[in-house]
Design a protein around this motif. Structure first.
Motif, PDB file in Angstrom:
ATOM      1  N   THR A  83       0.816  -1.212   0.000  1.00  0.00           N
ATOM      2  CA  THR A  83       0.000   0.000   0.000  1.00  0.00           C
ATOM      3  C   THR A  83       0.855   1.269   0.000  1.00  0.00           C
ATOM      4  OG1 THR A  83      -1.875   1.087   1.101  1.00  0.00           O
ATOM      5  CG2 THR A  83      -0.198   0.109   2.528  1.00  0.00           C
ATOM      6  N   PRO A  88      -3.284   6.700  -2.594  1.00  0.00           N
ATOM      7  CA  PRO A  88      -4.636   6.297  -2.167  1.00  0.00           C
ATOM      8  C   PRO A  88      -5.591   6.224  -3.358  1.00  0.00           C
ATOM      9  CG  PRO A  88      -3.734   7.891  -0.642  1.00  0.00           C
ATOM     10  CD  PRO A  88      -2.761   7.818  -1.780  1.00  0.00           C
ATOM     11  N   ILE A  91     -12.567   6.367  -4.252  1.00  0.00           N
ATOM     12  CA  ILE A  91     -13.704   5.739  -3.569  1.00  0.00           C
ATOM     13  C   ILE A  91     -14.963   6.097  -4.349  1.00  0.00           C
ATOM     14  CG2 ILE A  91     -15.029   5.545  -1.438  1.00  0.00           C
ATOM     15  CD1 ILE A  91     -12.554   6.469   0.075  1.00  0.00           C
ATOM     16  N   ARG A  98     -11.536   3.199   2.170  1.00  0.00           N
ATOM     17  CA  ARG A  98     -10.549   3.171   1.088  1.00  0.00           C
ATOM     18  C   ARG A  98     -10.005   1.753   0.985  1.00  0.00           C
ATOM     19  NH1 ARG A  98      -8.675   7.299  -1.374  1.00  0.00           N
ATOM     20  NH2 ARG A  98      -9.175   8.769   0.290  1.00  0.00           N
ATOM     21  N   GLN A 106      -7.773   2.564   8.413  1.00  0.00           N
ATOM     22  CA  GLN A 106      -9.095   2.940   8.915  1.00  0.00           C
ATOM     23  C   GLN A 106      -9.709   1.868   9.802  1.00  0.00           C
ATOM     24  OE1 GLN A 106     -10.754   3.725   4.857  1.00  0.00           O
ATOM     25  NE2 GLN A 106     -11.408   5.663   5.755  1.00  0.00           N
ATOM     26  N   GLN A 110      -7.726  -4.137   7.174  1.00  0.00           N
ATOM     27  CA  GLN A 110      -7.722  -3.398   5.915  1.00  0.00           C
ATOM     28  C   GLN A 110      -6.595  -3.957   5.047  1.00  0.00           C
ATOM     29  OE1 GLN A 110      -7.780   0.922   6.303  1.00  0.00           O
ATOM     30  NE2 GLN A 110      -6.249   1.092   4.679  1.00  0.00           N
ATOM     31  N   THR A 223     -11.970   3.744  -8.898  1.00  0.00           N
ATOM     32  CA  THR A 223     -10.846   3.321  -8.076  1.00  0.00           C
ATOM     33  C   THR A 223      -9.515   3.509  -8.799  1.00  0.00           C
ATOM     34  OG1 THR A 223     -12.224   1.725  -6.897  1.00  0.00           O
ATOM     35  CG2 THR A 223      -9.839   1.364  -6.833  1.00  0.00           C
TER      36      THR A 223
END
Length: 726
Positions: A83, A88, A91, A98, A106, A110, A223
């Motif tokens: 990641t 990012p 969404i 996300r 978050q 995740q 996305t």
């Protein structure tokens, strides 16, 4: 085609196929194991590699470093994408979580990396080698009760009608109680799974398990910031969804990133232990319900206030959804509060809102009946309404709730029920009876299809999906009815973004919407056939077209004819409340020594417009009833408030209802016709079956034991201490 006025007499009113018990046309594929589910589609593209996800180990905060070198050097590994290497990602619309990119965490589990390898085992082993350093966020407050205490009475109510304070001041009887429902997980049999071929970084093809093809395609485009026309999505068979597969999830995103990185197709499934915290779920709720009634049982005031949790920007679980509409009362105050918490995204799960709300409201109604000394069925009958009680100028399109109550009570033998809590006993078992009402909205969405006729065979194409609900079958029935063909002359092709955009499956709108879309396409095809033969108003039956002296087999028409159309919905429907109704009746046994609770028999009476196929509709209702038994007695996502995660993240610790838990179920369909709903006069039924059932179970447990439980699930520890002596 525009549905801009209520349906009149039409071909479905003299149906040969629609409304008749019909076994699933996809049944042979399912029982022989040849239906191609997402992860099993080995033949769609060669040289598939395996992806395995890496999930976050904290509930919220940031990643400060990731060391993936050992994973990249592991045997068989072709690529690792973390990641921290990706900005990012976007969404889309209704989502708030996300799915990948950046350093922010978050929620627990995740997705933070994907490993691509030549075998599944190699990918899994390498994923375990990735080391992650975190900077955890400040301790979070997971106390929903405390949050409700702070929020209660604040803000503008969603519904405020009449003088609520006066209603309670002057009431003959008042109920005022708190109710709790836990977080719940979809836990469908097939986890999130996708195969993605984005090997050249241009066209993307996704074979996935998703309920909404067009939503999924648009979400992928957002996305990855690419043209949606460059994306093809296929999802012909889905192993359950319950709303969890409405949205794009990280399986497709990680597979796409891996495919782009290695230049080859990648398949990836989310392992079961990761589903609970990575996937969406039904939020827990705290609800306070106050009912005020006169001496005859007429409700004078309803005050329903609730809270649920969500990530920032989310919708939570609106447990008050049914309360503005269900029961008559001149005064009501209804309000839902959303509490932000760093937990996995709370989103749609079968009958979102009503399922949780009726778990409380229908227990409160039982408590009101007891306070008044009334039959719980009669209390609901006297509070029926044919207009929206929050807006009396708006009528229900069709509402046969009283008939559900009366027919259900008669078939169940309600008159012979146990009437004194704790009074009926068979050996070591206390026997109780409970009931509850059911309400669920009946929306429709635009839905399109193509109908193509060649050599007497009809092919229907639409991106509609079948999540085990029977879409293939009811769409084949609809098409066969429209063209007067036998069912075996119809082939239905679903779940492909190359086909016309449909409503998709969800929200109890799928069946009503998609059959209307197929009807629109078939009526267009009928017109083309009529035009080709110079006929004004031909009749289609038994595989033939007749009229004006013409009598011809459809198989003898020259060439192929096709029509594509979309059913759109007129504004007139906003003049009505379209909803489905039901009544649930349950008998339970509670062991006097152990507190063990067993459901002995269940009955549902359902009002959902024309029943398109009694076999598949019954399966939907009893499936909802079974799911609700789990919600009533066993299902609870156990929140570890110290770590911010759901601790029981497998099917050993999260207990759903199984066959042995449900010995006897019966379903009664009123089979009414709602001309304001669709041309087929049908409404969805797949979510009505779960609504109210958990309350009926809880009410039956109270009737058996005299112990009132308002905190779900109703487990034996909550009744054991107050049971009579053995």
């Amino acid at each position: 085609m525009q549905f801009d006025e209520p349906a009149g007499q039409n071909l479905f009113d003299t149906a040969r196929t629609i409304g008749k018990p019909t076994h699933r046309v996809d049944g042979p594929l399912k029982v022989t194991g040849t239906a191609p589910y997402a992860y099993e589609r080995h033949d769609v593209v060669p040289d598939q590699l395996y992806g395995y996800p890496v999930m976050a180990g904290i509930s919220h905060g940031r990643i400060t470093a990731m060391d993936a070198e050992a994973a990249r050097n592991a045997p068989g590994v072709r690529a690792v994408v973390t990641t921290l290497e990706i900005e990012p990602l976007g969404i889309w619309n209704y989502n708030v979580a996300r799915l990948f990119g950046g350093d922010e965490i978050q929620h627990y589990h995740q997705a933070i990396a994907v490993v691509v390898a030549e075998t599944f085992e190699q990918a899994r082993a390498a994923a375990a080698l990735i080391e992650v350093d975190y900077a955890p966020g400040d301790p979070a407050d997971y106390d929903l009760d405390a949050a409700f205490g702070r929020l209660e009475g604040s803000g503008e109510p969603g519904t405020l009608v009449g003088d609520v304070d006066a209603a309670f001041r002057d009431a003959a009887a008042v109920v005022d109680q708190m109710y709790h429902t836990p977080s719940e997980s979809h836990q469908m049999m097939e986890p999130f799974a996708s195969i993605v071929d984005w090997s050249d970084g241009g066209e993307m093809t996704v074979w996935t398990s998703n309920q909404m093809i067009e939503w999924n395609r648009q979400a992928l485009a957002t996305t990855f910031d690419i043209d949606p026309d460059s994306i093809r999505v296929e999802s012909p068979y889905i192993g359950g969804g319950f709303g969890g597969k409405l949205w794009l999830r990280c399986d497709a995103v990680l597979a796409a990133l891996g495919s782009r990185e290695v230049g080859a197709p990648v398949k990836l499934s989310i392992p079961r232990p990761m589903m609970m915290n990575n996937a969406t779920h039904r939020s827990a709720t705290v609800q306070r319900i106050r009912l005020a009634a006169d001496a005859d049982g007429h409700l004078q005031g309803i005050w329903h206030e609730a809270a649920s949790h969500s990530l920032p920007g989310g919708r939570g679980e609106n447990a008050t959804a049914q309360t503005p509409f269900f029961y008559a009362a001149p005064a009501r105050r209804v309000q839902h509060h959303i509490v932000e918490m760093p937990l996995p995204e709370a989103s749609d799960m079968r009958a979102p809102g009503e399922a949780s709300g009726l778990m409380a409201l229908e227990v409160a109604m039982d408590e009101m009946a007891e306070a008044l000394g009334m039959d719980p069925v009669q209390l609901r009958i006297v509070n029926d309404t044919q207009v929206n009680p929050s807006n009396p100028e708006q009528e229900f399109s069709e509402r046969h709730f009283v008939e559900c109550l009366e027919r259900g009570a008669e078939a169940f033998g309600w008159a012979d029920r146990n009437t004194t809590p704790g009074a009926r006993r068979e050996g070591q078992w206390l026997i109780g009876h409970g009931m509850a009402g059911a309400y669920r909205g009946a929306p429709t969405l635009a839905s399109g299809a193509t109908a193509r006729l060649s050599d007497g065979r009809l092919v229907i194409e639409t991106d509609m999906t079948d999540i085990g609900t029977g879409s293939y079958t009811i769409l084949a029935q609809t098409a066969a009815e429209c063209l007067g063909l036998p069912l075996d002359a119809v082939e239905v092709r679903l779940g492909n973004s190359a086909y016309p955009v449909s409503s998709g499956s969800g929200g109890q709108f799928g069946a009503a919407s998609s059959t209307a879309g197929v009807y629109a396409a078939c009526m267009g095809l009928r017109q083309k056939i009529a035009d080709s033969l110079g006929l004004e108003d031909p009749d289609f039956h038994d595989g033939r077209v007749t009229g004006d002296g013409t009598d011809m087999a459809l198989a003898d028409l020259d060439g192929a004819l096709e029509a594509t159309d979309t059913m759109e919905w007129g504004d007139f429907k906003s003049d009505y409340v379209l909803a489905t109704f039901g009544a649930h009746f349950v008998e339970v046994g509670v062991h006097v020594g152990t507190g063990e609770i067993r459901v002995r028999r269940m009955l549902a009476a359902a009002d959902a417009g024309r029943i398109l196929n009694p076999i598949t509709a019954r399966s939907q209702v009893i499936g909802g009833m079974t799911m609700a038994v789990g919600a009533a007695l066993s299902e609870e996502m156990a929140l570890d408030t110290g770590r911010g995660l759901f601790a029981n993240h497998d099917l050993a610790g999260y207990e759903v209802a199984v066959h042995a838990d449900i010995p006897e179920q019966e379903v009664i369909f009123l089979d009414t016709l709602d001309a304001k709903s669709t041309p087929l006069k049908a409404k969805g039924v797949g979510e009505l079956g779960i609504c109210g059932v958990a309350a009926a179970v809880a009410n039956a447990v109270y009737n058996a034991t005299g112990v009132r439980v308002r905190d779900y699930p109703v487990t034996l520890d909550k009744v054991l201490d107050d049971l009579p002596s053995i």
